[in-house]
Scaffold this motif. Structure first.
Motif, short mmCIF file in Angstrom:
data_model
loop_
_atom_site.label_atom_id
_atom_site.label_comp_id
_atom_site.label_asym_id
_atom_site.label_seq_id
_atom_site.Cartn_x
_atom_site.Cartn_y
_atom_site.Cartn_z
N PRO A 103 0.85 -1.07 0.01
CA PRO A 103 -0.08 0.01 -0.10
C PRO A 103 0.70 1.10 0.02
CG PRO A 103 0.31 -0.84 2.33
CD PRO A 103 1.05 -1.95 1.47
N ASN A 104 2.35 1.14 0.26
CA ASN A 104 3.04 2.46 0.37
C ASN A 104 4.36 2.63 0.36
OD1 ASN A 104 3.38 0.77 2.72
ND2 ASN A 104 2.99 2.50 4.31
N THR A 105 4.52 1.53 -0.77
CA THR A 105 6.39 1.51 -1.18
C THR A 105 6.45 1.82 -2.53
OG1 THR A 105 6.41 0.02 0.89
CG2 THR A 105 8.15 -0.05 -0.79
N VAL A 106 7.47 2.60 -2.89
CA VAL A 106 8.18 2.66 -4.25
C VAL A 106 9.22 1.99 -4.36
CG1 VAL A 106 8.95 4.38 -5.74
CG2 VAL A 106 6.71 4.79 -4.70
N THR A 107 9.58 1.41 -5.04
CA THR A 107 11.02 0.52 -5.30
C THR A 107 11.49 1.10 -6.57
OG1 THR A 107 10.14 -1.36 -4.02
CG2 THR A 107 12.02 -1.78 -5.32
N SER A 108 12.87 1.26 -6.34
CA SER A 108 13.78 1.41 -7.51
C SER A 108 14.91 0.54 -7.69
CB SER A 108 14.38 2.73 -7.41
OG SER A 108 13.37 3.81 -7.69
N THR A 109 14.78 -0.27 -8.76
CA THR A 109 15.99 -1.11 -9.02
C THR A 109 16.70 -1.32 -10.09
OG1 THR A 109 14.42 -2.74 -10.17
CG2 THR A 109 14.36 -2.99 -7.81
N GLY A 110 18.19 -1.90 -10.01
CA GLY A 110 18.72 -1.85 -11.20
C GLY A 110 20.16 -2.62 -10.88
N ASP A 111 21.30 -2.11 -11.42
CA ASP A 111 22.42 -2.63 -11.55
C ASP A 111 23.19 -1.75 -10.64
OD1 ASP A 111 21.85 -4.56 -13.17
OD2 ASP A 111 21.75 -3.42 -14.67
N CYS A 112 24.36 -2.10 -9.63
CA CYS A 112 25.35 -1.37 -9.22
C CYS A 112 26.75 -1.97 -9.41
CB CYS A 112 25.07 -1.44 -7.70
SG CYS A 112 26.11 -0.75 -6.53
N ALA A 113 27.65 -1.27 -9.87
CA ALA A 113 28.99 -1.73 -10.46
C ALA A 113 29.94 -1.15 -9.12
CB ALA A 113 29.29 -1.21 -11.59
N VAL A 114 30.54 -2.02 -8.63
CA VAL A 114 31.47 -1.46 -7.37
C VAL A 114 33.03 -2.08 -7.97
CG1 VAL A 114 32.11 -2.42 -5.01
CG2 VAL A 114 29.72 -2.28 -5.72
N ASP A 115 33.77 -1.01 -7.61
CA ASP A 115 35.29 -1.12 -8.13
C ASP A 115 36.08 0.06 -7.40
OD1 ASP A 115 37.68 -1.95 -8.91
OD2 ASP A 115 37.20 -1.34 -11.08
N PHE A 116 36.55 -0.36 -6.07
CA PHE A 116 37.44 0.67 -5.47
C PHE A 116 38.54 0.14 -4.77
CE2 PHE A 116 34.11 -0.58 -2.38
CZ PHE A 116 34.80 -0.53 -1.24
N THR A 117 39.47 0.93 -4.49
CA THR A 117 40.46 0.61 -3.48
C THR A 117 40.46 1.27 -2.06
OG1 THR A 117 41.82 0.04 -5.17
CG2 THR A 117 43.05 0.36 -3.26
N HIS A 118 40.68 0.56 -1.08
CA HIS A 118 40.54 1.06 0.34
C HIS A 118 41.75 0.72 1.01
CE1 HIS A 118 38.21 1.91 3.99
NE2 HIS A 118 38.77 0.63 4.65
N ARG A 119 42.08 1.62 1.94
CA ARG A 119 43.50 1.35 2.68
C ARG A 119 42.94 1.19 4.11
NH1 ARG A 119 47.83 1.27 0.12
NH2 ARG A 119 49.29 1.18 1.63
N ALA A 120 43.48 -0.17 4.84
CA ALA A 120 42.86 -0.47 6.05
C ALA A 120 44.36 -0.90 6.75
CB ALA A 120 42.16 -1.48 6.30
N ASP A 121 44.88 -0.31 7.74
CA ASP A 121 46.01 -0.79 8.53
C ASP A 121 47.13 -0.87 7.60
OD1 ASP A 121 44.81 -1.16 10.96
OD2 ASP A 121 44.10 -3.08 10.50
N ALA A 122 47.12 0.28 6.60
CA ALA A 122 48.29 0.42 5.71
C ALA A 122 48.37 -0.79 4.74
CB ALA A 122 49.76 0.39 6.22
#
Length: 179
Positions: A103-122
């Motif tokens: 009764p009260n929800t709008v949904t947007s769906t699709g694709d998500c491309a993830v590609d990143f570099t993260h530094r943790a503890d050097a």
């Protein structure tokens, strides 16, 4: 020359992270006559590559990097048929569908491309994957509203007035990291 200099470096480590079934980020906002709840679900697996590090450091760095996937997620144009989803890590969100779920929800769906570099503890950690996403926006409407879809249309300006929303990341599930 020291003994440490003679020992080989640990090899890079590869992990897989299966995203949880529930939202990875979300928030709620009260705009006076309605409370809007937003949840972002990501579905799929991420590949996590950790540069040379001891095993215990490698796993901790991988978990820290996976945690960055859902941090800094921002939503704009909430009241439109094409809300904009972006992430601090630079994910690319491409919307494919926009549906109303009574009764009260709008949904947007699709694709998500993830590609990143993260530094943790050097330690450098690369996270990548092709995921699907679902942005669910639910409005708790007053009981007097009879036509739910019409109610959303009547209040799209109020939803749009929210402007920019920063979602709160859900903690990662360490058991979902394998490798």
């Amino acid at each position: 020359m020291t003994m440490a200099a003679l020992l080989p470096e640990p090899p890079p480590a590869a992990y897989r992270y299966t995203l949880p079934a529930g939202p990875v980020a979300g928030t709620a906002v009260d705009i006076g006559h309605v409370t809007v709840t937003i949840g972002l679900l990501l579905t799929g697996e991420l590949e996590v590559l950790v540069a040379s590090a001891p095993a215990e450091v490698s796993r901790a760095a991988a978990l820290a990097a996976v945690g960055a996937v859902a941090r800094g997620v921002m939503i704009r144009d909430l009241g439109s048929a094409t809300p904009s989803v972006s992430a601090a890590a630079g994910h690319l969100f491409t919307q494919r569908h926009h549906d109303f779920r009574a009764p009260n929800t709008v949904t947007s769906t699709g694709d998500c491309a993830v590609d990143f570099t993260h530094r943790a503890d050097a330690v450098a950690v690369t996270v990548s994957g092709e995921l699907t996403y679902s942005l669910e926006v639910t409005a708790e409407r007053p009981p007097s509203a009879r036509a739910p879809q019409g109610w959303f249309r009547r209040h799209e300006k109020e939803l749009a007035s929210i402007g920019l929303l920063l979602l709160v990341a859900v903690p990662v599930v360490p058991a979902h990291l394998t490798g």
